[in-house]
Design a protein around this motif. Structure first.
Motif, PDB file in Angstrom:
ATOM      1  N   SER A 389       0.814  -1.219   0.000  1.00 24.68           N
ATOM      2  CA  SER A 389       0.000   0.000   0.000  1.00 24.68           C
ATOM      3  C   SER A 389       0.843   1.263   0.000  1.00 24.68           C
ATOM      4  O   SER A 389       0.362   2.338  -0.368  1.00 24.68           O
ATOM      5  N   SER A 390       2.108   1.149   0.400  1.00 24.66           N
ATOM      6  CA  SER A 390       3.013   2.299   0.386  1.00 24.66           C
ATOM      7  C   SER A 390       3.766   2.431  -0.930  1.00 24.66           C
ATOM      8  O   SER A 390       4.536   3.380  -1.112  1.00 24.66           O
ATOM      9  N   GLY A 391       3.560   1.481  -1.843  1.00 26.07           N
ATOM     10  CA  GLY A 391       4.265   1.513  -3.119  1.00 26.07           C
ATOM     11  C   GLY A 391       5.706   1.053  -3.029  1.00 26.07           C
ATOM     12  O   GLY A 391       6.483   1.264  -3.964  1.00 26.07           O
ATOM     13  N   LEU A 392       6.084   0.389  -1.922  1.00 27.24           N
ATOM     14  CA  LEU A 392       7.462  -0.076  -1.764  1.00 27.24           C
ATOM     15  C   LEU A 392       7.730  -1.346  -2.554  1.00 27.24           C
ATOM     16  O   LEU A 392       8.878  -1.657  -2.880  1.00 27.24           O
ATOM     17  N   ILE A 393       6.680  -2.112  -2.832  1.00 26.55           N
ATOM     18  CA  ILE A 393       6.799  -3.307  -3.669  1.00 26.55           C
ATOM     19  C   ILE A 393       5.604  -3.347  -4.605  1.00 26.55           C
ATOM     20  O   ILE A 393       4.617  -2.654  -4.415  1.00 26.55           O
ATOM     21  N   GLY A 394       5.696  -4.198  -5.620  1.00 28.28           N
ATOM     22  CA  GLY A 394       4.590  -4.357  -6.558  1.00 28.28           C
ATOM     23  C   GLY A 394       4.536  -3.223  -7.563  1.00 28.28           C
ATOM     24  O   GLY A 394       5.421  -2.365  -7.626  1.00 28.28           O
ATOM     25  N   SER A 395       3.472  -3.197  -8.351  1.00 21.94           N
ATOM     26  CA  SER A 395       3.311  -2.165  -9.364  1.00 21.94           C
ATOM     27  C   SER A 395       2.817  -0.879  -8.706  1.00 21.94           C
ATOM     28  O   SER A 395       2.305  -0.877  -7.597  1.00 21.94           O
ATOM     29  N   ALA A 396       2.967   0.202  -9.431  1.00 18.24           N
ATOM     30  CA  ALA A 396       2.603   1.515  -8.888  1.00 18.24           C
ATOM     31  C   ALA A 396       1.145   1.880  -9.157  1.00 18.24           C
ATOM     32  O   ALA A 396       0.709   2.967  -8.794  1.00 18.24           O
ATOM     33  N   ASP A 397       0.384   0.974  -9.804  1.00 17.37           N
ATOM     34  CA  ASP A 397      -0.967   1.373 -10.174  1.00 17.37           C
ATOM     35  C   ASP A 397      -1.855   1.513  -8.941  1.00 17.37           C
ATOM     36  O   ASP A 397      -1.629   0.916  -7.891  1.00 17.37           O
ATOM     37  N   SER A 398      -2.873   2.332  -9.093  1.00 12.58           N
ATOM     38  CA  SER A 398      -3.731   2.683  -7.964  1.00 12.58           C
ATOM     39  C   SER A 398      -4.480   1.486  -7.416  1.00 12.58           C
ATOM     40  O   SER A 398      -4.734   1.398  -6.214  1.00 12.58           O
ATOM     41  N   GLU A 399      -4.848   0.548  -8.285  1.00 15.30           N
ATOM     42  CA  GLU A 399      -5.598  -0.613  -7.839  1.00 15.30           C
ATOM     43  C   GLU A 399      -4.758  -1.476  -6.905  1.00 15.30           C
ATOM     44  O   GLU A 399      -5.251  -1.973  -5.892  1.00 15.30           O
ATOM     45  N   GLU A 400      -3.495  -1.664  -7.236  1.00  9.63           N
ATOM     46  CA  GLU A 400      -2.602  -2.462  -6.384  1.00  9.63           C
ATOM     47  C   GLU A 400      -2.448  -1.825  -5.010  1.00  9.63           C
ATOM     48  O   GLU A 400      -2.508  -2.504  -3.982  1.00  9.63           O
ATOM     49  N   ARG A 401      -2.272  -0.525  -4.964  1.00  8.47           N
ATOM     50  CA  ARG A 401      -2.120   0.156  -3.681  1.00  8.47           C
ATOM     51  C   ARG A 401      -3.433   0.152  -2.901  1.00  8.47           C
ATOM     52  O   ARG A 401      -3.442   0.030  -1.671  1.00  8.47           O
ATOM     53  N   ARG A 402      -4.540   0.265  -3.608  1.00  4.68           N
ATOM     54  CA  ARG A 402      -5.842   0.215  -2.943  1.00  4.68           C
ATOM     55  C   ARG A 402      -6.067  -1.156  -2.312  1.00  4.68           C
ATOM     56  O   ARG A 402      -6.537  -1.263  -1.166  1.00  4.68           O
ATOM     57  N   LEU A 403      -5.720  -2.216  -3.050  1.00  5.24           N
ATOM     58  CA  LEU A 403      -5.860  -3.567  -2.507  1.00  5.24           C
ATOM     59  C   LEU A 403      -4.967  -3.756  -1.287  1.00  5.24           C
ATOM     60  O   LEU A 403      -5.365  -4.381  -0.303  1.00  5.24           O
ATOM     61  N   GLY A 404      -3.754  -3.209  -1.351  1.00  8.86           N
ATOM     62  CA  GLY A 404      -2.850  -3.303  -0.214  1.00  8.86           C
ATOM     63  C   GLY A 404      -3.420  -2.637   1.023  1.00  8.86           C
ATOM     64  O   GLY A 404      -3.384  -3.197   2.121  1.00  8.86           O
ATOM     65  N   LEU A 405      -3.988  -1.441   0.848  1.00  9.88           N
ATOM     66  CA  LEU A 405      -4.566  -0.719   1.978  1.00  9.88           C
ATOM     67  C   LEU A 405      -5.768  -1.466   2.545  1.00  9.88           C
ATOM     68  O   LEU A 405      -5.953  -1.547   3.769  1.00  9.88           O
ATOM     69  N   SER A 406      -6.576  -2.037   1.652  1.00 15.08           N
ATOM     70  CA  SER A 406      -7.735  -2.800   2.097  1.00 15.08           C
ATOM     71  C   SER A 406      -7.314  -4.005   2.934  1.00 15.08           C
ATOM     72  O   SER A 406      -7.926  -4.315   3.969  1.00 15.08           O
ATOM     73  N   GLU A 407      -6.234  -4.676   2.508  1.00 13.54           N
ATOM     74  CA  GLU A 407      -5.748  -5.832   3.258  1.00 13.54           C
ATOM     75  C   GLU A 407      -5.127  -5.425   4.594  1.00 13.54           C
ATOM     76  O   GLU A 407      -5.208  -6.160   5.570  1.00 13.54           O
ATOM     77  N   VAL A 408      -4.502  -4.256   4.634  1.00 17.40           N
ATOM     78  CA  VAL A 408      -3.976  -3.757   5.916  1.00 17.40           C
ATOM     79  C   VAL A 408      -5.127  -3.597   6.904  1.00 17.40           C
ATOM     80  O   VAL A 408      -5.048  -4.026   8.063  1.00 17.40           O
ATOM     81  N   LYS A 409      -6.224  -2.994   6.461  1.00 17.36           N
ATOM     82  CA  LYS A 409      -7.379  -2.780   7.343  1.00 17.36           C
ATOM     83  C   LYS A 409      -7.925  -4.104   7.860  1.00 17.36           C
ATOM     84  O   LYS A 409      -8.147  -4.281   9.066  1.00 17.36           O
TER      85      LYS A 409
END
Length: 465
Positions: A389-409
């Motif tokens: 969700s911080s963009g430190l790994i994976g692709s930079a697209d918004s969907e990937e970061r959104r999924l990361g944040l959702s999983e953090v929650k």
């Protein structure tokens, strides 16, 4: 269309000659179907053709030249910056989607599965990879596109190959698993492989399995018993005591993520540092006393990875098969099936899961309450998604970061619930599991956790069975 954004498809006119865009030329280009004028597309297309690469032309119309007077719109570099960022990410996502669908067509060709008879449709397929339902002349299949970031790791392909070999053992044992289909490899040697590589991407192809994933809030005790029984059979295939190894300690610095994360993420973490540090301490303490036992494990056999068809379970997503600790594995999965994922814990489901499990495989261990800290292995998944969700790994697209944040929650909620329910669950683990029956065991069986065995009479009694 998915995001509700209007768009137009058409031709573009590429020219670098600002002052030769005469009215006559503009009229001619319009008549040819051009809807934009740009300065780079033809050169990019020529480069892509020369290099044998695919290219997607995606334009954001900054200004308008179609009126009597120049309409500058947002041409200035500092206008509508947030909107431009979103458009750029949207272009990347569109290109990835189109590239993926072309790869799917090439995949079907390489595996001789015939032409598509319907457009590929995305289906739910877990949190990391992308799944498609594919209909061809030869049948219906599920195709899994493995996450490129995961597959870029040096050990990834080896791990998947190892899982394939273990998957075959489960198939041979007649367990209800949905296994990937092997196809002849490209060498022409006659050897077969399940992992397919197309255009630098990796895929698995499965027969389409009808069924539904049970709503986690409606999981029954009978379902828990059935899944526990399958897990026990998996663990029983190749179980044995293992040589002692120093535990791997979790050393996540959660305060660091608080400092480097965006406001939505830092807000989630700010009041949970004490909880996370305590959970990490308990996890490390449990790893220190975990018995050294080894078996085939499927740590991903949670409710989302079991399809139910006509009342029968079918285990999917076997890429996490590995050799690991069955005591650790059954505790984590039993807690998940008992409702800790949805904050709806049911004692009957926990005891039913263990009842089914111990009917298939019993290594003599019963002190699950003493290793409850193992349940906090969710911290590893939390850290992965903090990076995602911080963009430190994976692709930079918004969907990937959104999924990361959702999983953090959701992961933070699971850890908090496990912590809140700890005393109650530990009492159940200590007092409500099926008791040991020493007559079932051969004391020389290397699959047993020996120090949990007990004897009804003295070992010197000649009548001892």
């Amino acid at each position: 269309k998915e995001k509700g954004i209007s768009y137009h498809k058409g031709k573009t006119w590429t020219t670098d000659a600002f002052y030769r865009e005469t009215a006559a030329k503009m009229a001619r280009r319009r008549a040819q179907g051009c809807i934009t004028v740009d300065m780079e597309a033809s050169a990019i297309a020529a480069m892509a053709r020369f290099r044998g690469k695919d290219v997607l032309h995606f334009f954001y119309a900054a200004d308008n030249l179609a009126t009597e007077e120049w309409d500058q719109r947002s041409l200035s570099g500092h206008e509508k910056m947030e909107e431009k960022d979103q458009v750029g990410l949207l272009a990347i996502e569109a290109a990835l989607r189109i590239s993926e669908e072309r790869s799917l067509s090439r995949l079907l060709d390489s595996c001789s599965l015939g032409r598509l008879t319907a457009p590929p449709s995305r289906v739910s397929g877990g949190l990391l990879h992308t799944m498609y339902r594919i209909e061809t002349e030869k049948g219906v299949y599920a195709v899994k596109h493995l996450n490129p970031e995961v597959m870029s790791r040096p050990e990834a392909v080896e791990n998947f190959r190892r899982a394939e070999a273990l998957e075959e053992q489960l198939e041979l044992a007649g367990l209800p698993v949905v296994a990937a289909i092997p196809f002849p490899d490209a060498s022409g040697s006659g050897a077969e492989t399940k992992l397919q590589r197309i255009d630098g991407n990796y895929f698995y192809i499965f027969p389409w399995q009808e069924g539904q994933i049970t709503d986690p809030k409606t999981i029954s005790a009978d379902q828990c018993r059935a899944v526990g029984k399958i897990l026990g059979k998996i663990h029983a295939l190749d179980a044995k005591n293992a040589a002692f190894k120093e535990p791997e300690y979790s050393e996540i610095d959660f305060s660091r993520y608080l400092q480097i994360s965006d406001p939505p993420l830092s807000k989630l973490l700010s009041d949970k540092l004490d909880l996370l540090n305590d959970a990490q301490q308990q996890l490390n303490a449990a790893r220190e006393v975990l018995p050294s036992v080894r078996a085939i494990v499927d740590d991903d056999m949670d409710p989302k990875n079991v399809l139910w068809h006509e009342g029968n379970p079918h285990v999917i997503d076997l890429e996490c098969l590995n050799h690991g600790n069955p005591i650790q594995s059954v505790l984590n999965l039993a807690l998940q099936w008992a409702g800790t994922l949805t904050e709806d814990f049911k004692e009957e489901n926990l005891t039913s899961f263990f009842e089914g499990y111990l009917s298939s495989y019993d290594n003599g261990f019963r002190s699950y309450q003493a290793i409850y800290g193992i349940a906090y292995e969710w911290l590893d998944w939390l850290e992965y998604n903090l990076k995602r969700s911080s963009g430190l790994i994976g692709s930079a697209d918004s969907e990937e970061r959104r999924l990361g944040l959702s999983e953090v929650k959701s992961t933070l909620n699971i850890i908090r619930y496990l912590h809140r329910m700890q005393q109650k669950i530990c009492r159940i683990l200590e007092n409500s599991l099926p008791p040991l029956d020493p007559k079932r065991f051969d004391t020389h069986d290397e699959r047993l956790v020996h120090y949990h065995l007990y004897f009804e009479r003295s070992l010197t009694d000649p009548a001892y069975p």
